[in-house]
Structure formats: structure tokens, C-alpha cells
Design a protein around this motif. Structure first.
Motif, PDB file in Angstrom:
ATOM      1  N   HIS A  28      -7.948  -2.317  -2.834  1.00 51.59           N
ATOM      2  CA  HIS A  28      -6.828  -2.248  -2.408  1.00 51.59           C
ATOM      3  C   HIS A  28      -6.564  -1.209  -2.623  1.00 51.59           C
ATOM      4  CE1 HIS A  28      -1.975  -3.764  -3.617  1.00 51.59           C
ATOM      5  NE2 HIS A  28      -2.009  -2.346  -4.084  1.00 51.59           N
ATOM      6  N   LEU A  29      -5.803  -0.806  -1.317  1.00 56.27           N
ATOM      7  CA  LEU A  29      -5.565   0.724  -0.456  1.00 56.27           C
ATOM      8  C   LEU A  29      -3.976   1.170  -1.208  1.00 56.27           C
ATOM      9  CD1 LEU A  29      -6.679   0.567   2.967  1.00 56.27           C
ATOM     10  CD2 LEU A  29      -8.176   0.788   1.004  1.00 56.27           C
ATOM     11  N   LEU A  30      -4.378   2.575  -2.114  1.00 55.78           N
ATOM     12  CA  LEU A  30      -2.682   3.044  -2.175  1.00 55.78           C
ATOM     13  C   LEU A  30      -2.111   3.850  -1.543  1.00 55.78           C
ATOM     14  CD1 LEU A  30      -0.367   2.294  -4.288  1.00 55.78           C
ATOM     15  CD2 LEU A  30      -1.332   2.906  -6.277  1.00 55.78           C
ATOM     16  N   CYS A  31      -1.536   4.082  -1.016  1.00 52.35           N
ATOM     17  CA  CYS A  31      -1.340   5.037   0.098  1.00 52.35           C
ATOM     18  C   CYS A  31      -0.013   6.485  -0.843  1.00 52.35           C
ATOM     19  CB  CYS A  31      -0.080   5.353   0.623  1.00 52.35           C
ATOM     20  SG  CYS A  31      -1.119   4.109   2.627  1.00 52.35           S
ATOM     21  N   LEU A  32      -0.194   7.198  -1.046  1.00 51.92           N
ATOM     22  CA  LEU A  32       0.386   8.472  -2.057  1.00 51.92           C
ATOM     23  C   LEU A  32       2.001   8.728  -1.406  1.00 51.92           C
ATOM     24  CD1 LEU A  32      -2.335  11.083  -2.420  1.00 51.92           C
ATOM     25  CD2 LEU A  32      -1.368  10.168  -4.893  1.00 51.92           C
ATOM     26  N   PRO A  33       3.160   9.469  -1.454  1.00 47.31           N
ATOM     27  CA  PRO A  33       3.886   9.579  -1.427  1.00 47.31           C
ATOM     28  C   PRO A  33       3.972  10.261  -0.387  1.00 47.31           C
ATOM     29  CG  PRO A  33       4.559   9.355  -3.080  1.00 47.31           C
ATOM     30  CD  PRO A  33       2.867   9.014  -2.845  1.00 47.31           C
ATOM     31  N   ALA A  34       4.903  10.863   1.025  1.00 50.12           N
ATOM     32  CA  ALA A  34       4.885  11.344   1.825  1.00 50.12           C
ATOM     33  C   ALA A  34       5.618  12.840   1.586  1.00 50.12           C
ATOM     34  CB  ALA A  34       5.095  11.279   3.126  1.00 50.12           C
ATOM     35  N   TRP A  91       6.415   7.174  -8.309  1.00 56.13           N
ATOM     36  CA  TRP A  91       5.200   6.771  -7.533  1.00 56.13           C
ATOM     37  C   TRP A  91       4.226   6.425  -8.729  1.00 56.13           C
ATOM     38  CZ3 TRP A  91       0.855   6.168  -5.224  1.00 56.13           C
ATOM     39  CH2 TRP A  91      -0.583   6.420  -6.250  1.00 56.13           C
ATOM     40  N   PHE A  92       4.545   7.140 -10.390  1.00 55.18           N
ATOM     41  CA  PHE A  92       3.959   6.467 -11.331  1.00 55.18           C
ATOM     42  C   PHE A  92       3.774   5.241 -11.651  1.00 55.18           C
ATOM     43  CE2 PHE A  92       2.841  11.133 -11.871  1.00 55.18           C
ATOM     44  CZ  PHE A  92       1.572  10.936 -11.743  1.00 55.18           C
ATOM     45  N   ALA A  93       4.685   4.723 -11.378  1.00 55.70           N
ATOM     46  CA  ALA A  93       5.249   3.425 -12.055  1.00 55.70           C
ATOM     47  C   ALA A  93       4.992   2.255 -10.764  1.00 55.70           C
ATOM     48  CB  ALA A  93       6.833   3.083 -11.828  1.00 55.70           C
ATOM     49  N   LYS A  94       5.110   3.114  -9.375  1.00 56.75           N
ATOM     50  CA  LYS A  94       3.992   1.779  -8.475  1.00 56.75           C
ATOM     51  C   LYS A  94       2.933   1.777  -8.476  1.00 56.75           C
ATOM     52  CE  LYS A  94       3.479   0.662  -3.741  1.00 56.75           C
ATOM     53  NZ  LYS A  94       4.138  -0.602  -4.011  1.00 56.75           N
ATOM     54  N   LEU A  95       2.598   3.027  -9.489  1.00 56.35           N
ATOM     55  CA  LEU A  95       0.940   2.946  -9.596  1.00 56.35           C
ATOM     56  C   LEU A  95       0.022   2.434 -11.115  1.00 56.35           C
ATOM     57  CD1 LEU A  95      -2.054   4.208  -9.415  1.00 56.35           C
ATOM     58  CD2 LEU A  95      -1.055   6.389 -10.991  1.00 56.35           C
ATOM     59  N   TYR A 148       0.723  -1.009  -0.069  1.00 55.83           N
ATOM     60  CA  TYR A 148       0.011  -0.037  -0.050  1.00 55.83           C
ATOM     61  C   TYR A 148       1.040   1.256   0.216  1.00 55.83           C
ATOM     62  CZ  TYR A 148      -3.944  -2.572   1.609  1.00 55.83           C
ATOM     63  OH  TYR A 148      -5.265  -3.415   0.929  1.00 55.83           O
ATOM     64  N   GLY A 149       2.333   1.097   0.476  1.00 59.04           N
ATOM     65  CA  GLY A 149       3.182   1.906   0.239  1.00 59.04           C
ATOM     66  C   GLY A 149       3.872   2.863   1.791  1.00 59.04           C
ATOM     67  N   GLU A 150       2.848   2.019   2.404  1.00 60.61           N
ATOM     68  CA  GLU A 150       3.145   2.517   4.404  1.00 60.61           C
ATOM     69  C   GLU A 150       4.194   1.563   4.754  1.00 60.61           C
ATOM     70  OE1 GLU A 150       2.540   4.664   7.504  1.00 60.61           O
ATOM     71  OE2 GLU A 150       2.043   5.156   6.100  1.00 60.61           O
ATOM     72  N   LEU A 151       4.890   1.514   4.869  1.00 60.79           N
ATOM     73  CA  LEU A 151       6.310   1.228   6.458  1.00 60.79           C
ATOM     74  C   LEU A 151       6.665   1.257   7.629  1.00 60.79           C
ATOM     75  CD1 LEU A 151       9.333   2.277   3.857  1.00 60.79           C
ATOM     76  CD2 LEU A 151       7.888   0.547   3.809  1.00 60.79           C
ATOM     77  N   SER A 152       5.801  -0.477   7.919  1.00 62.59           N
ATOM     78  CA  SER A 152       6.061  -0.101   9.501  1.00 62.59           C
ATOM     79  C   SER A 152       6.725  -0.025  10.312  1.00 62.59           C
ATOM     80  CB  SER A 152       5.386  -1.696   9.851  1.00 62.59           C
ATOM     81  OG  SER A 152       3.947  -2.028   8.565  1.00 62.59           O
ATOM     82  N   THR A 153       7.583   0.850  11.261  1.00 61.38           N
ATOM     83  CA  THR A 153       8.550   0.642  12.042  1.00 61.38           C
ATOM     84  C   THR A 153       8.105  -0.461  13.374  1.00 61.38           C
ATOM     85  OG1 THR A 153       7.447   2.703  13.210  1.00 61.38           O
ATOM     86  CG2 THR A 153       8.422   2.934  11.980  1.00 61.38           C
ATOM     87  N   LYS A 205      -7.974  -3.578  11.640  1.00 64.35           N
ATOM     88  CA  LYS A 205      -8.769  -3.882  11.215  1.00 64.35           C
ATOM     89  C   LYS A 205      -9.260  -3.432   9.228  1.00 64.35           C
ATOM     90  CE  LYS A 205     -10.564  -0.176  14.443  1.00 64.35           C
ATOM     91  NZ  LYS A 205     -11.546  -0.058  15.594  1.00 64.35           N
ATOM     92  N   THR A 206      -8.560  -1.451   9.482  1.00 69.67           N
ATOM     93  CA  THR A 206      -8.781  -1.713   8.543  1.00 69.67           C
ATOM     94  C   THR A 206      -8.434  -2.532   7.376  1.00 69.67           C
ATOM     95  OG1 THR A 206      -9.115   0.646   9.246  1.00 69.67           O
ATOM     96  CG2 THR A 206      -8.800   1.107   7.015  1.00 69.67           C
ATOM     97  N   ALA A 207      -6.900  -2.744   7.465  1.00 69.93           N
ATOM     98  CA  ALA A 207      -6.531  -2.966   6.000  1.00 69.93           C
ATOM     99  C   ALA A 207      -7.744  -4.675   5.879  1.00 69.93           C
ATOM    100  CB  ALA A 207      -4.832  -3.891   6.624  1.00 69.93           C
TER     101      ALA A 207
END
Length: 345
Positions: free
Chosen positions: A307-313, A153-157, A83-88, A296-298
Motif C-alpha cells: 500500500h503506497l501512502l503519499c505525504l501531503p505536498a 495526514w495523521f487521521a488518514k495514516l 494513496y493521496g495522489e489526485l488525478s487531473t 505500471k507502478t500502481a
């Protein structure tokens, strides 16, 4: 303090999968103990011990979560990365705590929550699928967004659209974005006398009240009803007109901004019901903020083939379609309405 076990003997050169495979071949008499040991470097005593107790399970103290339960967390971490979200570390512990709470597994853990000891053990057990890396630091200033960030971003999209077979299916592509609407009409250029020092305009309201509106629009241009979030501890019926905008959903938070619970509610009670007639899968593009995502959202998104896709920060001013034009225009109209209201009242 985190405890790190130091092995007192040489690290074994075989994996658990090698051991299970060798045990199975010895049981079926395809290999002898001697051949199994020479082929895999597994001691004969280890093979004999595993076969004598008629088990293929790993030796040692059982983990707080079973392998199947931990696999759910591994899949979630990888899905969020997609989705574009990294987990710490803190994110993983948060997801694990939420999972333990949902599945009612607190009795298995000391104090009812996963600790950093569990976290490091979890990573060791799943080192074939997970690893720790330093994330690439993004510039904090929006003006410094690099061309490589945009190209990435566009390559991932493109890869996501290809994977989900969503090219030429604009009705299945959605973008959502939230924005705060204040009761401050903002500034306008006004004509005053030459000796005026401050052009003060009296208007109703404090200018500090904030209401968040989450808008969703498809690539075909269809706009879903808004999801409105008030800044309040309570949600009053008088704030929720049902006939003004059909299908609108109302909620509240103490800050007036979206959080994990409200984003889950948005997905469950607004987005999914409003799109239930549209073929799956759906792609929902949104800001990659940690306040949006939770376990729970995922799970809810996966269950409904979304499919959830995050935009770059720090790049939404360039890449967020709703932010680039739609909300900019809507806010200009909102401020115009406030000015008109202020004049009449």
C-alpha cells in the motif's frame, strides 16, 4: 474542440441497471411488459427491443475500451486517491495512454491515443463512481502548512493502519525519501585575516554534479540498501561497486533525479526483493510527487500487496521522517567527508 452531444429528447429517468433488471423479470415472466413499464418508467418499446435481440448490452457505438478495461482505470484513479495522489485530466489521459500501450490496443483509437473526447465520455460512463471537483489549494510556502493539513495526514495514516491491521507491526511499515548529494562541500565558518574580503576555498569538482540517493527505512529502524541515481545518459560498471554496500541498486537519468521509470525500477528491483520475507501487507510512505507514480507502478504495488501512502505536498519538512532527521544528519556527514577529501587532494 471537444464535442458535447446535446440530447434532443427528455433525459430518461431510469438507469442501465434498471433496464437490465426489468428485462430479466420480463424474460422470467415475473413481470409483464405493462407492469415492467409502470414500475420502472421504461417504454415498452425499449423493453421489447432489448428482449428481441436477446441482449443486455448497452445500445450504441462500442467504446474504444471495453467496460472491463475502463474499470481498471477507474480502480487505478480511486487507488491513487487512497494513496493521496489526485488525478487531473492530463493524468487520466496519461494513465489511459500507458494502459493502451501495455495492452496493445492502439488500433482501437484514432492516432493510437485517448483524446479529451474520450476522457469526457469516460467520465460520463462512470459518473456513478467518478466526478470532477476542484482540489483544495495547498499553500506553496512550506511555512504556511496549516494545523488541519497535519491533523488530516495523521487521521488518514490512522485509518490506513486500521484498515490494513498494521498497528503494532512496525516491521511492515516503511518510509522512503530521495535526496541529492552534490560534490560541493558547502560552507564552513573559518578564521581568516582581518583584511580578507572573500574567504574562498579551493576544492575539487565543479560543485554542480548531483547524485540522487533513495533511502528506505522501516519503523523498526532497519535500513534497506540505497538506490543510487547518477546524472548521465549511460551507466558505467565502474560507477556500480557491488561489494561496498551489499544489495545497493544503481541507475541513471539525464537529470539525475528520480522519475516514473526509476521509481518503478526501485520498487521492482530493490524494495520488493529486499522485503519478500516480510509478511504482507506492507505500507510504504513517500513524497506525493507525480514523478513517482504511474499505472505500471500502481499495478506492481497492488500485485505485491504493497500500500503506497503519499505525504501531503509542501509538508515533508514536518512529516517526512527521513527528511526531518536522518537525511539531515547523513548530508552533514557527507559534507564533512568532502571537506576532508578536499584537504587531502
Amino acid at each position: 474542440m471537444v464535442r458535447n452531444y446535446i440530447r434532443k429528447t427528455d433525459k430518461r429517468s431510469y438507469t442501465e441497471a434498471d433496464l437490465i433488471n426489468a428485462v430479466e423479470k420480463v424474460r422470467t415472466k415475473e413481470w409483464t411488459y405493462e407492469k415492467a413499464s409502470s414500475e420502472t418508467n421504461i417504454p415498452i418499446g425499449t423493453l421489447a427491443s432489448r428482449i428481441s435481440r436477446n441482449s443486455n448490452h448497452h445500445v450504441g457505438r462500442p467504446t474504444a475500451l471495453t467496460k472491463t478495461e475502463e474499470k481498471n482505470l477507474v480502480d487505478l484513479i480511486i487507488t491513487l486517491q487512497d494513496y493521496g495522489e489526485l488525478s487531473t485530466c492530463d493524468d487520466v489521459l496519461k494513465y489511459a495512454t500507458e494502459f493502451v500501450d501495455i495492452m496493445n490496443l492502439k488500433s482501437r483509437l484514432k492516432n493510437g491515443v485517448p483524446t479529451r473526447d474520450w476522457y469526457y465520455g469516460f467520465l460520463r460512463r462512470w459518473k456513478d463512481r467518478l466526478k470532477i471537483m476542484n482540489s483544495t489549494k495547498l499553500e506553496k510556502v512550506r511555512a504556511d502548512v496549516t494545523l488541519s493539513t497535519v491533523d488530516g495526514w495523521f487521521a488518514k495514516l490512522h485509518s490506513v493502519l486500521l484498515k490494513l491491521d498494521l498497528f503494532n507491526k512496525p516491521q511492515q511499515l516503511f518510509n522512503c525519501d530521495e535526496s541529492g548529494f552534490r560534490d560541493d562541500p558547502g560552507k564552513k565558518k573559518v578564521v581568516v585575516s582581518r583584511d580578507t574580503k572573500y574567504a574562498n576555498k579551493i576544492h575539487t569538482g565543479s560543485g554542480k554534479e548531483n547524485t540522487t540517493v533513495l533511502l528506505t527505512i522501516s519503523a523498526t529502524g532497519i535500513c534497506l540498501p540505497p538506490y543510487v541515481i547518477y546524472k548521465s545518459k549511460c551507466l558505467y560498471d565502474t560507477w556500480c561497486p557491488r561489494n561496498v554496500i551489499r544489495g545497493a541498486v544503481f541507475n541513471r537519468t539525464e537529470s539525475g533525479w528520480i522519475n516514473e521509470d526509476t521509481f518503478f525500477d526501485y520498487l521492482e528491483n530493490m524494495f520488493i526483493p529486499q522485503t519478500k520475507h516480510i509478511p504482507r501487507p506492507l505500507l510504504l510512505i513517500f513524497d506525493g510527487h507525480t514523478s513517482h507514480l504511474s499505472l505500471k507502478t500502481a499495478r506492481l504495488a497492488i500485485e505485491n500487496d504493497i500500500h503506497l501512502l503519499c505525504l501531503p505536498a509542501h509538508a515533508t519538512h514536518l512529516l517526512q521522517p527521513l527528511d526531518v532527521y536522518t537525511l539531515k544528519y547523513v548530508k552533514a556527514q557527507w559534507r564533512s567527508l568532502l571537506w576532508d577529501y578536499s584537504k587531502k587532494n
